[in-house]
Scaffold this active site. Structure first.
Site, short mmCIF file in Angstrom:
data_model
loop_
_atom_site.label_atom_id
_atom_site.label_comp_id
_atom_site.label_asym_id
_atom_site.label_seq_id
_atom_site.Cartn_x
_atom_site.Cartn_y
_atom_site.Cartn_z
N LYS A 89 -3.55 21.70 10.01
CA LYS A 89 -2.73 20.58 10.47
C LYS A 89 -3.06 20.34 11.94
CE LYS A 89 1.26 22.05 7.95
NZ LYS A 89 2.49 22.75 8.14
N ASN A 113 -2.97 23.90 13.81
CA ASN A 113 -2.29 24.94 13.04
C ASN A 113 -3.15 25.20 11.80
OD1 ASN A 113 -0.64 26.55 11.53
ND2 ASN A 113 1.16 25.21 11.62
N ASN A 157 18.55 18.54 7.84
CA ASN A 157 18.84 17.52 6.83
C ASN A 157 19.90 17.89 5.81
OD1 ASN A 157 16.59 15.64 7.56
ND2 ASN A 157 15.40 17.46 7.08
N HIS A 159 17.11 28.73 12.10
CA HIS A 159 15.95 27.97 11.61
C HIS A 159 15.97 28.08 10.09
CE1 HIS A 159 11.61 26.61 11.85
NE2 HIS A 159 11.69 27.06 10.60
N GLY A 174 13.93 22.10 8.08
CA GLY A 174 14.23 21.22 6.94
C GLY A 174 15.69 21.17 6.52
N GLU A 189 7.64 22.37 17.06
CA GLU A 189 6.77 23.48 17.47
C GLU A 189 5.48 22.98 18.10
OE1 GLU A 189 7.94 24.66 13.53
OE2 GLU A 189 7.63 26.76 14.07
N HIS A 231 8.94 32.50 13.78
CA HIS A 231 9.58 31.22 14.15
C HIS A 231 9.93 31.18 15.64
CE1 HIS A 231 11.22 30.87 9.76
NE2 HIS A 231 10.09 30.19 9.88
N ARG A 249 -1.81 27.39 17.14
CA ARG A 249 -0.72 28.24 16.66
C ARG A 249 -1.33 29.53 16.11
NH1 ARG A 249 2.20 28.45 10.97
NH2 ARG A 249 3.88 29.84 11.56
N ASN A 270 11.81 26.34 4.51
CA ASN A 270 11.32 27.10 3.38
C ASN A 270 11.41 28.58 3.69
OD1 ASN A 270 10.32 26.57 0.84
ND2 ASN A 270 8.84 25.14 1.71
N GLY A 271 10.92 28.90 4.89
CA GLY A 271 11.16 30.22 5.47
C GLY A 271 12.32 30.06 6.44
N ARG A 286 11.18 33.83 -0.79
CA ARG A 286 11.13 35.22 -0.29
C ARG A 286 12.50 35.88 -0.43
NH1 ARG A 286 8.55 33.81 5.39
NH2 ARG A 286 7.71 31.89 4.54
N ARG A 308 16.97 20.57 -1.85
CA ARG A 308 17.46 19.30 -2.42
C ARG A 308 17.67 19.45 -3.93
NH1 ARG A 308 12.85 16.21 0.80
NH2 ARG A 308 11.94 18.20 0.28
#
Ligand code: ADP
Length: 398
Positions: free
Chosen positions: A14, A7, A336, A209, A332, A385, A181, A92, A212-213, A242, A286
């Site tokens: 990554k 990615n 969580n 989903h 995320g 993913e 996504h 990706r 963060n996005g 965003r 968080r």
């Protein structure tokens, strides 16, 4: 078969190496600051091998890939004996436009088509392409596959993907909703069907989903019929930074009033808005939860807005599909954030959703959080993913 999943971002890369026998993760890592100086954190997940976490010069993505291969094959840090053991690479790619409705084996023609999709994702696709080119240069003939964030959404009907703009902008410029996504929505919806013990072709699933996005997708009979992100990943829900859906008139108003250039304006919409913009505290859920618990009203407002938008988008999709069998939370916050899940499900009373408080008090694992008498099943399903990319690569390379 061992598959390397890549990615590539503009200054980061990554990776995961997955043994498809048992779908076992052998190693993962992250190259950062490519083009600046370079840092590699490589984590082997095989006994007796050590983590590598040091600066490595990476003037370009090619040096980054070379460093990754070096670590994957090294006696001290490695998990394979040589590059020959890596059977294929899955990349990706963010935007496949209307050209790619599925993953595809990479060749020169595909590379050309990827370049043609670049105007749709000017920040992401060039980085993905650079990563592929670097990999092809370093790894030679190893077969490679591109897996697109947009592909899963290509099944949307035109009534869902068209914008009510003059038709020519669709015809000549490809201006339409694409959605993102897709790899995640595809993974969790198919896992949801497995968990329900029913063919996905018989299910209506709403996939949330929330990271963060964030995006929501309506998946009817295994096909995406609508999703909240659009031509770009800026729209739909308010996200970490965003803005989500916004009246275009606001853009004109602010640009005139403050003399912003279009780049400055988009920077505000992409980087300074969302729950960060509302709360003034953080883009991290968080931090928001903590601030809200301490009485910060704007942090609470940001959370309320986010939950409201997920719920009302899901409500629209229940209408679009004429019902819903299951709701899935992932990424995320979805995986969580029990408080966020509970707050969103509060809106679903009319659907007959009932949440089991104890079951919902879970983090990062696959759990059915609805009660047995809930009319709609609600699941938490951690997304993966990279595994989808590896599976597609295996299936295509054969
Ligand atoms: P992305 O991949 O889009 O960068 P993630 O899917 O990793 O994002 O999600 C990041 C978000 O998940 C952050 O806002 C973070 O606060 C949130 N998150 C992670 N752990 C928790 C938690 N325990 N409770 C609430 N939110 C969490």
């Amino acid at each position: 078969m061992k598959i390397l999943v890549i990615n590539a971002g503009s200054s980061s890369l990554k990776y995961q190496l997955i043994d498809m026998e048992g779908e076992k993760l052998l190693a993962k890592g992250l190259c950062e600051r490519i083009g600046i100086d370079g840092h590699l954190k490589h984590t082997p997940l095989v006994e007796g091998k050590t983590v590598f976490d040091e600066d490595v010069a990476m003037p370009t993505h090619s040096e980054a890939i070379a460093a990754v291969i070096d670590k994957l094959t090294s006696p001290q840090y490695g998990v394979v004996n040589s590059m020959k053991e890596i059977d294929a690479v899955g990349h990706r790619v963010v935007h496949g436009g209307e050209k790619f409705a599925a993953s595809v084996r990479i060749d020169d023609e595909v590379m050309k088509a990827l370049e043609e999709c670049t105007p749709f994702a000017p920040l992401h696709n060039p980085a993905n392409i650079t990563g592929i080119n670097a990999c092809r240069a370093v790894m030679g003939d190893v077969p490679m596959v591109a897996v697109f964030d947009t592909a899963f959404h290509q099944t949307m009907p035109s009534k869902a993907y068209m914008y009510a703009l003059p038709y020519q902008y669709y015809l000549s410029d490809g201006v339409r909703r694409y959605g993102f996504h897709g790899t995640s929505h595809r993974f969790v919806s198919s896992r949801c069907a497995e968990l329900m013990g029913k063919p996905i072709e018989e299910l209506k699933i709403i996939s949330c989903h929330m990271g963060n996005g964030s995006s929501v997708a309506a998946i009817k009979n295994g096909q995406c019929v609508d999703t909240s992100m659009g031509f770009t990943p800026l729209v739909g829900l308010p996200m970490g930074t965003r803005c989500g859906d916004l009246d275009a008139g606001v853009i004109q108003f602010l640009m005139h009033k403050y003399g912003y250039s279009i780049d400055e304006m988009l920077n505000i919409l992409n980087k300074k808005s969302g729950v960060l913009g509302i709360s003034g505290v953080s883009s991290d859920f968080r931090d928001l939860g903590k601030a809200a618990a301490e009485g910060n009203e704007r942090a609470q407002l940001a959370l309320d807005m986010f939950h409201y938008w997920v719920a009302k988008t899901a409500g629209a999709y229940a209408a679009a599909m004429n019902g819903v069998d299951a709701v899935v939370f992932t990424a995320g916050v979805g995986e969580n954030g029990p408080d966020s899940r509970a707050a969103i499900c509060e809106y679903f009373g009319y659907l007959g959703v009932k949440i089991d408080k104890d079951a919902n008090n879970c983090r990062g694992k696959e759990v059915l959080i609805s009660t047995p008498d809930s009319a709609v099943k609600v699941f938490v399903i951690p997304t993966n993913e990279e595994l989808v990319i590896a599976r597609d690569t295996r299936d295509i390379v054969g």
